[in-house]
Design a protein around this motif. Structure first.
Motif, PDB file in Angstrom:
ATOM      1  N   LEU A   5       0.860  -1.179   0.000  1.00 10.54           N
ATOM      2  CA  LEU A   5       0.000   0.000   0.000  1.00 10.54           C
ATOM      3  C   LEU A   5       0.896   1.228   0.000  1.00 10.54           C
ATOM      4  O   LEU A   5       1.677   1.438   0.928  1.00 10.54           O
ATOM      5  N   PHE A   6       0.801   2.016  -1.080  1.00  5.75           N
ATOM      6  CA  PHE A   6       1.594   3.239  -1.203  1.00  5.75           C
ATOM      7  C   PHE A   6       0.659   4.433  -1.138  1.00  5.75           C
ATOM      8  O   PHE A   6      -0.277   4.541  -1.936  1.00  5.75           O
ATOM      9  N   ASP A   9      -0.125  12.044  -1.582  1.00  5.10           N
ATOM     10  CA  ASP A   9      -1.110  12.972  -2.144  1.00  5.10           C
ATOM     11  C   ASP A   9      -0.683  13.520  -3.501  1.00  5.10           C
ATOM     12  O   ASP A   9      -1.476  14.135  -4.202  1.00  5.10           O
ATOM     13  N   ASN A  10       0.547  13.280  -3.892  1.00  5.21           N
ATOM     14  CA  ASN A  10       1.060  13.748  -5.171  1.00  5.21           C
ATOM     15  C   ASN A  10       0.818  12.673  -6.235  1.00  5.21           C
ATOM     16  O   ASN A  10       1.375  11.574  -6.153  1.00  5.21           O
ATOM     17  N   GLU A  11      -0.017  12.999  -7.204  1.00  3.94           N
ATOM     18  CA  GLU A  11      -0.408  12.011  -8.212  1.00  3.94           C
ATOM     19  C   GLU A  11       0.781  11.454  -8.986  1.00  3.94           C
ATOM     20  O   GLU A  11       0.862  10.250  -9.231  1.00  3.94           O
ATOM     21  N   SER A  12       1.711  12.312  -9.374  1.00  6.74           N
ATOM     22  CA  SER A  12       2.860  11.818 -10.139  1.00  6.74           C
ATOM     23  C   SER A  12       3.718  10.879  -9.299  1.00  6.74           C
ATOM     24  O   SER A  12       4.220   9.872  -9.800  1.00  6.74           O
ATOM     25  N   GLN A  13       3.869  11.174  -8.000  1.00  8.75           N
ATOM     26  CA  GLN A  13       4.605  10.265  -7.118  1.00  8.75           C
ATOM     27  C   GLN A  13       3.918   8.904  -7.043  1.00  8.75           C
ATOM     28  O   GLN A  13       4.581   7.856  -7.064  1.00  8.75           O
ATOM     29  N   ARG A  14       2.582   8.908  -6.923  1.00  5.39           N
ATOM     30  CA  ARG A  14       1.835   7.646  -6.867  1.00  5.39           C
ATOM     31  C   ARG A  14       2.035   6.832  -8.140  1.00  5.39           C
ATOM     32  O   ARG A  14       2.270   5.625  -8.091  1.00  5.39           O
ATOM     33  N   MET A  15       1.925   7.489  -9.282  1.00  6.15           N
ATOM     34  CA  MET A  15       2.040   6.773 -10.549  1.00  6.15           C
ATOM     35  C   MET A  15       3.452   6.212 -10.751  1.00  6.15           C
ATOM     36  O   MET A  15       3.621   5.055 -11.127  1.00  6.15           O
ATOM     37  N   LEU A  21       7.168  -0.172  -8.138  1.00  2.59           N
ATOM     38  CA  LEU A  21       6.810  -1.343  -7.332  1.00  2.59           C
ATOM     39  C   LEU A  21       6.456  -2.531  -8.212  1.00  2.59           C
ATOM     40  O   LEU A  21       6.900  -3.657  -7.967  1.00  2.59           O
ATOM     41  N   GLU A  22       5.678  -2.270  -9.255  1.00  6.94           N
ATOM     42  CA  GLU A  22       5.300  -3.343 -10.173  1.00  6.94           C
ATOM     43  C   GLU A  22       6.522  -3.923 -10.881  1.00  6.94           C
ATOM     44  O   GLU A  22       6.652  -5.140 -11.017  1.00  6.94           O
ATOM     45  N   PRO A  28       1.306  -3.118  -6.360  1.00  2.34           N
ATOM     46  CA  PRO A  28       1.054  -1.798  -5.785  1.00  2.34           C
ATOM     47  C   PRO A  28      -0.437  -1.555  -5.565  1.00  2.34           C
ATOM     48  O   PRO A  28      -1.265  -1.825  -6.433  1.00  2.34           O
ATOM     49  N   ILE A  29      -0.768  -1.052  -4.391  1.00 10.28           N
ATOM     50  CA  ILE A  29      -2.115  -0.617  -4.058  1.00 10.28           C
ATOM     51  C   ILE A  29      -1.972   0.859  -3.711  1.00 10.28           C
ATOM     52  O   ILE A  29      -1.287   1.191  -2.741  1.00 10.28           O
ATOM     53  N   LEU A  30      -2.574   1.733  -4.502  1.00 11.88           N
ATOM     54  CA  LEU A  30      -2.311   3.162  -4.396  1.00 11.88           C
ATOM     55  C   LEU A  30      -3.467   3.909  -3.742  1.00 11.88           C
ATOM     56  O   LEU A  30      -4.635   3.603  -3.995  1.00 11.88           O
ATOM     57  N   ALA A  31      -3.118   4.887  -2.908  1.00  8.70           N
ATOM     58  CA  ALA A  31      -4.107   5.751  -2.258  1.00  8.70           C
ATOM     59  C   ALA A  31      -3.542   7.155  -2.173  1.00  8.70           C
ATOM     60  O   ALA A  31      -2.332   7.347  -2.044  1.00  8.70           O
ATOM     61  N   SER A  32      -4.469   8.149  -2.198  1.00  7.48           N
ATOM     62  CA  SER A  32      -4.026   9.543  -2.172  1.00  7.48           C
ATOM     63  C   SER A  32      -4.320  10.247  -0.852  1.00  7.48           C
ATOM     64  O   SER A  32      -3.775  11.312  -0.598  1.00  7.48           O
ATOM     65  N   THR A  33      -5.170   9.666  -0.023  1.00  5.29           N
ATOM     66  CA  THR A  33      -5.542  10.298   1.250  1.00  5.29           C
ATOM     67  C   THR A  33      -5.539   9.270   2.376  1.00  5.29           C
ATOM     68  O   THR A  33      -5.549   8.063   2.124  1.00  5.29           O
ATOM     69  N   VAL A  34      -5.577   9.769   3.591  1.00  4.00           N
ATOM     70  CA  VAL A  34      -5.644   8.884   4.756  1.00  4.00           C
ATOM     71  C   VAL A  34      -6.927   8.053   4.687  1.00  4.00           C
ATOM     72  O   VAL A  34      -6.900   6.831   4.889  1.00  4.00           O
TER      73      VAL A  34
END
Length: 127
Positions: A5-6, A9-15, A21-22, A28-34
């Motif tokens: 789980l990553f 809040d920064n979309e580019s960091q998540r992507m 990770l992949e 990868p399981i992505l989330a932007s908020t708590v």
């Protein structure tokens, strides 16, 4: 496979992190908020990697990822916290008290892919 789980809040960091990770063989399981991340704990999670400061408008004092870290640690899920700032408040240090390096670790955001892989392999939930 390891479910990571990553949270950032920064979309580019998540992507970017999702792709990294992949490429390293993790799921990868992505989330932007708590709140979004808390919902993800309903499924299998082997490791939490989270940005420390999750609100893009209030970088200096929160909201922080403390709640996510507490949930993960309480459920035996190791935690890697990424931060680009110093822990001047001592909150990160307190959060990691009593934890071993394979349970809780603070990482710089300026981490190479090899260092990230090593950190993940040293911290994922033991089967």
């Amino acid at each position: 496979m390891t479910n990571v789980l990553f949270v950032d809040d920064n979309e580019s960091q998540r992507m970017i992190m999702g792709e990294i990770l992949e490429s390293l063989g993790f799921i990868p399981i992505l989330a932007s908020t708590v709140d979004e991340a808390k919902d993800k704990f309903q499924g299998p999670i082997d490791l939490l990697i989270t940005d420390w400061n999750l609100d893009p408008n209030e970088r200096s004092d929160g909201p922080h990822a403390e709640e996510l870290c507490h949930i993960a640690l309480k459920n035996g899920i190791p935690v890697l916290v990424r931060t680009g700032t110093d822990d001047t408040t001592g909150r990160l240090q307190k959060l990691g008290e009593g934890c071993t390096d394979d349970q809780f670790r603070v990482l710089s955001k300026e981490l190479s892919v090899a260092e990230l892989r090593t950190s993940i392999l040293g911290s994922r939930r033991k089967e």
